[in-house]
Design an enzyme around this catalytic site. Structure first.
Site, PDB file in Angstrom:
ATOM      1  CG  HIS A 233      -1.589  -1.163   1.386  1.00 24.89           C
ATOM      2  ND1 HIS A 233      -2.913  -1.025   0.595  1.00 24.89           N
ATOM      3  CD2 HIS A 233      -1.694  -2.173   2.227  1.00 24.89           C
ATOM      4  CE1 HIS A 233      -3.238  -2.176   0.794  1.00 24.89           C
ATOM      5  NE2 HIS A 233      -2.946  -3.047   1.620  1.00 24.89           N
ATOM      6  CG  ASP A 234       1.758   2.838   3.607  1.00 22.08           C
ATOM      7  OD1 ASP A 234       0.708   3.235   3.605  1.00 22.08           O
ATOM      8  OD2 ASP A 234       2.121   2.605   5.244  1.00 22.08           O
TER       9      ASP A 234
END
Length: 304
Positions: A233-234
């Site tokens: 995600h990040d």
């Protein structure tokens, strides 16, 4: 000139991968890392950020511990996903140094007032909301804000909500309404950042940092997508800052639900412009997954 970058995060395995990608990239002047309670409580996220920066050989980057709880709701954490210390699989030693004495929100204000600033927000937005409330003038001094949060479709903490916005929806509402140029990376985008077997192998071969990322992101976890199928995600946020051409999206109006019910933290993303409201975010929708993972492996190998 290198981009002045501040990363606000709650490490967390995918936060750790994002920190390593940023630390390995000369395009950034990494002025500070601020941490917030989220995946694990605040003292542990601050320790984890320092552990990861030690791995990257970047003990020069100051780490500022931030908010220990959301603005309104009690803290909800995610050890059930990340493990007891937030970095299950990493096997990193304790940090080599304490955090800075200055609180995270104040560090964000100081960094914004010192010159053009890009902020990558990878956890609950509590620190950033506090900074904007304490010093509203910094909204015009943040050149860009890239946020991992929200979802156009289903959530991952509840059926309605993505974890970061669920933890502190009031902070998310403040940030979305602040007028800062904002790019939003929701689950509908980040769930596409899932590596294939050959991409995992390339990460495992990318030096010590790559091996740690591989170990963290292939660990078994309850309710996960399988041992080799964890979304990154990040790191998408950092990937966009480095290579914006790998991502595409639309300008949209985005609103977050702040009530304490089943829809807490839900994002309404007006993807098709039906509401007639002015856009407040560039919402990412597509990515070049292969190009992203090639960039990640290449940069992690630089940390060897």
């Amino acid at each position: 000139m290198a981009m002045r970058l501040l990363i606000d995060c709650d490490p967390g395995q995918d936060d750790a991968a994002a920190l390593l990608l940023a630390a390995a990239s000369p395009e950034f002047d990494l002025v500070a890392v601020t941490t917030v309670a989220g995946n694990v409580p605040a003292p542990q996220t601050a320790a984890n950020a320092r552990r990861v920066l030690d791995l990257a050989g970047r003990a020069d980057v100051p780490v500022h511990e931030g908010a220990a709880a959301p603005l309104v709701f009690p803290l909800g954490t995610a050890e059930f996903v990340c493990g007891p210390d937030g970095l299950a699989g990493a096997d990193l030693p304790p940090p080599s140094r304490p955090p800075e004495r200055e609180a995270a929100a104040l560090a964000i204000i100081r960094a914004a007032e010192a010159g053009p600033l890009t902020v990558a927000a990878l956890g609950p937005l509590t620190n950033l909301a506090l900074a904007l409330r304490l010093a509203p003038q910094i909204a015009s001094r943040i050149e860009r804000l890239a946020v991992m949060g929200g979802a156009r479709d289903l959530g991952n903490m509840t059926p309605a909500a993505e974890f970061n916005f669920w933890v502190d929806p009031h902070a998310a509402a403040i940030v979305l309404g602040a007028g800062v140029p904002l790019a939003l990376f929701g689950l509908h985008l980040t769930h596409k950042a899932v590596p294939e077997a050959e991409e995992l192998a390339a990460l495992a071969a990318a030096g010590r940092a790559g091996a740690v990322v591989h170990a963290m992101m292939t660990r078994p976890r309850p309710g996960g997508l399988g041992a080799a199928r964890h979304p990154f995600h990040d790191p998408c946020v950092i990937g966009w800052l480095l290579r914006p051409g790998l991502f595409s999206g639309r300008d949209c109006f985005v609103e977050v639900e702040t009530g304490d019910g089943a829809l807490r933290g839900r994002t309404t993303i007006d993807w098709n412009g039906r509401l007639g409201r002015a856009a407040n975010a560039l919402v990412m929708g597509e990515m070049d997954r292969a190009g992203f993972f090639a960039l990640l492996a290449e940069r992690l190998a630089r940390l060897e």
